[in-house]
Design an enzyme around this catalytic site. Structure first.
Site, PDB file in Angstrom:
ATOM      1  N   SER A 267       0.819  -1.204   0.000  1.00 24.35           N
ATOM      2  CA  SER A 267       0.000   0.000   0.000  1.00 24.35           C
ATOM      3  C   SER A 267       0.863   1.269   0.000  1.00 24.35           C
ATOM      4  CB  SER A 267      -0.955  -0.058   1.189  1.00 24.35           C
ATOM      5  OG  SER A 267      -2.102   0.643   0.881  1.00 24.35           O
ATOM      6  N   HIS A 408      -7.903  -5.310  -0.040  1.00 22.98           N
ATOM      7  CA  HIS A 408      -6.650  -4.589   0.154  1.00 22.98           C
ATOM      8  C   HIS A 408      -5.845  -5.173   1.309  1.00 22.98           C
ATOM      9  CE1 HIS A 408      -4.258  -0.964  -0.303  1.00 22.98           C
ATOM     10  NE2 HIS A 408      -4.245  -0.838   1.003  1.00 22.98           N
TER      11      HIS A 408
HETATM   12  C1  GCU Z   1      -5.283   4.735   2.097  1.00 23.42           C
HETATM   13  C2  GCU Z   1      -4.728   5.533   0.936  1.00 23.42           C
HETATM   14  C3  GCU Z   1      -3.955   4.650  -0.046  1.00 23.42           C
HETATM   15  C4  GCU Z   1      -2.933   3.823   0.687  1.00 23.42           C
HETATM   16  C5  GCU Z   1      -3.588   3.066   1.822  1.00 23.42           C
HETATM   17  C6  GCU Z   1      -2.622   2.306   2.724  1.00 23.42           C
HETATM   18  O1  GCU Z   1      -6.293   3.903   1.645  1.00 23.42           O
HETATM   19  O2  GCU Z   1      -5.817   6.162   0.325  1.00 23.42           O
HETATM   20  O3  GCU Z   1      -3.307   5.453  -1.006  1.00 23.42           O
HETATM   21  O4  GCU Z   1      -2.287   2.969  -0.215  1.00 23.42           O
HETATM   22  O5  GCU Z   1      -4.246   3.985   2.673  1.00 23.42           O
HETATM   23  O6  GCU Z   1      -1.460   2.649   2.812  1.00 23.42           O
HETATM   24  O7  GCU Z   1      -3.098   1.377   3.384  1.00 23.42           O
END
Ligand code: GCU
Length: 427
Positions: A267, A408
């Site tokens: 992420s 995610h």
């Molecule tokens: C949020 C953010 C993302 C990121 C994520 C994370 O959702 O919007 O850009 O990748 O956090 O780091 O878990």
């Protein structure tokens, strides 16, 4: 379709009310609403001439691209000329029931500030022949969260509260030991013959809106308390810089094979691993899980998370110049295919999940397809024949990727691909 990750419907509702008075946030998830766009060319130099061969790439284009990404997106990190000290805090040859060597290294991040320490936790397989290849990645809540091993030193730095992890008062606690172990299959990695190293990203720069006034960004300011210049480094650059300091240490440790180091992140830390690999060619393998906007996904698609959404919520991640492109992606002189291409010709792996629309899997795939041109120019296979974006399929070329079913996250099944992919390419 609604992205059910990140707090699901409630979160979507909040985003809707905050950012979108007139149009539903669902708009961001409609392929039919993706604007027409043209990507800035990868293989045309700033003077308009073509990049014809690897010499043109290394002599000119690579530097131009780095410069463009520093100027418009991630900001410039201070030049580092070596000389930072580290201390071996712990070295145990019988960790994890005799499976691992555990080392804990305190790396000082500024020569004049002995308190600015990044704690690097390293596990190496005990029986394997040295030097050992290794994967390094930053973590979100402290080294103690990756394993229940009670000897892992707790960070002393600020941590985002998370009650379910036992993190309150912004400090690490014993309760948080192992809470993220499902994302870090330590024993599995060791049994595959790899070492695993990690550090808490907040030791480098706290992940909060004022993060750049704290952490390393502040330590390296030439003028005390000066506000950030438009192309000064943001937090992602700081975290990437920290990974390079870990790399400095690996070069010094005879147990570790510095020519076979993979950098991995999930992420926001997947964005970071791509940027670390782009700038520091000592990383041999680059792995980015669910890196999305500001990572592997094309910004110009404005799908899922957009430049404005990310800058509004995380003003410290990128340089200030990046804000110029809020709701203005069409004027971006760069895009994320360039970030991927800067890692060429080294093996690079992108993992995605089909329900993680916020991170725009299609945008990540299309960025890889564009970056492939640089991989091919440099004489590698790039993406393998027959590649396509399909749930449950994986492809291992010089660029590799998979999209698993689910949301995610980063799971053991993702790690299985990472290790297979690296083994295939090992020097
Ligand atoms: C949020 C953010 C993302 C990121 C994520 C994370 O959702 O919007 O850009 O990748 O956090 O780091 O878990």
């Amino acid at each position: 379709m609604i992205n059910m990750e990140h707090g699901g419907l409630y979160y979507t509702f909040l985003r809707w009310t905050k950012w979108s008075k007139h149009t539903s946030i669902l708009y961001r998830y409609l392929e039919s609403k993706v604007p027409e766009y043209e990507l800035p060319p990868l293989l045309i130099k700033n003077d308009g001439s073509k990049v014809k061969n690897s010499n043109d790439w290394y002599e000119f284009r690579r530097n131009e691209l780095l410069n463009l990404l520093k100027t418009h997106e991630y900001g410039r990190s201070p030049k580092y000329s070596g000389g930072l000290k580290y201390k071996v805090i712990e070295h145990n040859e019988l960790a994890l029931n005799g499976l691992a060597i555990r080392k804990q290294i305190g790396i000082c991040l500024h020569p004049d500030d002995e308190d600015s320490i990044m704690n690097l936790l390293i596990y190496l397989p005990v029986d394997d022949e040295k030097p050992i290849p290794l994967i390094v990645g930053l973590n979100f809540y402290g080294n103690q969260t990756i394993h229940r091993d009670r000897r892992i030193i707790l960070p002393k730095t600020w941590i985002r509260n998370k009650e379910s992890y036992g993190i309150t008062n912004n400090r690490a606690t014993h309760d948080s030991r192992g809470v993220r172990s499902y994302r870090w299959p330590v024993e599995f990695v060791l049994k595959q013959g790899f070492g695993l190293a990690t550090a808490y990203y907040g030791d480098i720069c706290p992940d909060r809106n004022d993060g750049c006034d704290l952490g390393v960004n502040n330590l390296y300011k030439t003028e005390k308390n000066a506000s950030r210049k438009v192309d000064d480094w943001g937090a992602i650059s700081a975290w990437a810089w920290g990974l390079s300091r870990a790399m400095d240490y690996f070069e010094d440790d005879d147990d570790i094979d510095e020519h076979n180091i993979g950098v991995m992140g999930h992420s926001r830390l997947g964005k970071t691993s791509l940027w670390a690999g782009a700038q520091d060619e000592r990383f041999s393998y680059i792995i980015a899980s669910a890196s999305g906007c500001g990572g592997a996904a094309l910004s110009k698609r404005s799908f899922g998370e957009t430049v404005k959404l990310i800058n509004d919520r995380f003003p410290h991640w990128f340089c200030k110049n990046f804000e110029k492109y809020n709701a203005n992606e069409c004027n971006l002189p760069i895009d994320q295919h360039m970030l991927i291409a800067l890692n060429a010709p080294r093996p690079l792996y992108v993992s995605m999940a089909d329900r993680d629309l916020w991170a725009d899997p299609k945008g990540m795939y299309e960025a890889m397809v564009e970056a492939d041109k640089a991989y091919k120019l440099l004489g590698t296979q790039g993406l393998p024949d027959g590649h396509k974006l399909e749930v449950g399929k994986h492809f291992y070329g010089q660029i590799g990727f998979h999209m698993r079913p689910g949301g995610h996250d980063v799971l053991k099944s993702d790690w299985e691909h990472y290790l297979k992919f690296i083994k295939l390419h090992m020097k």
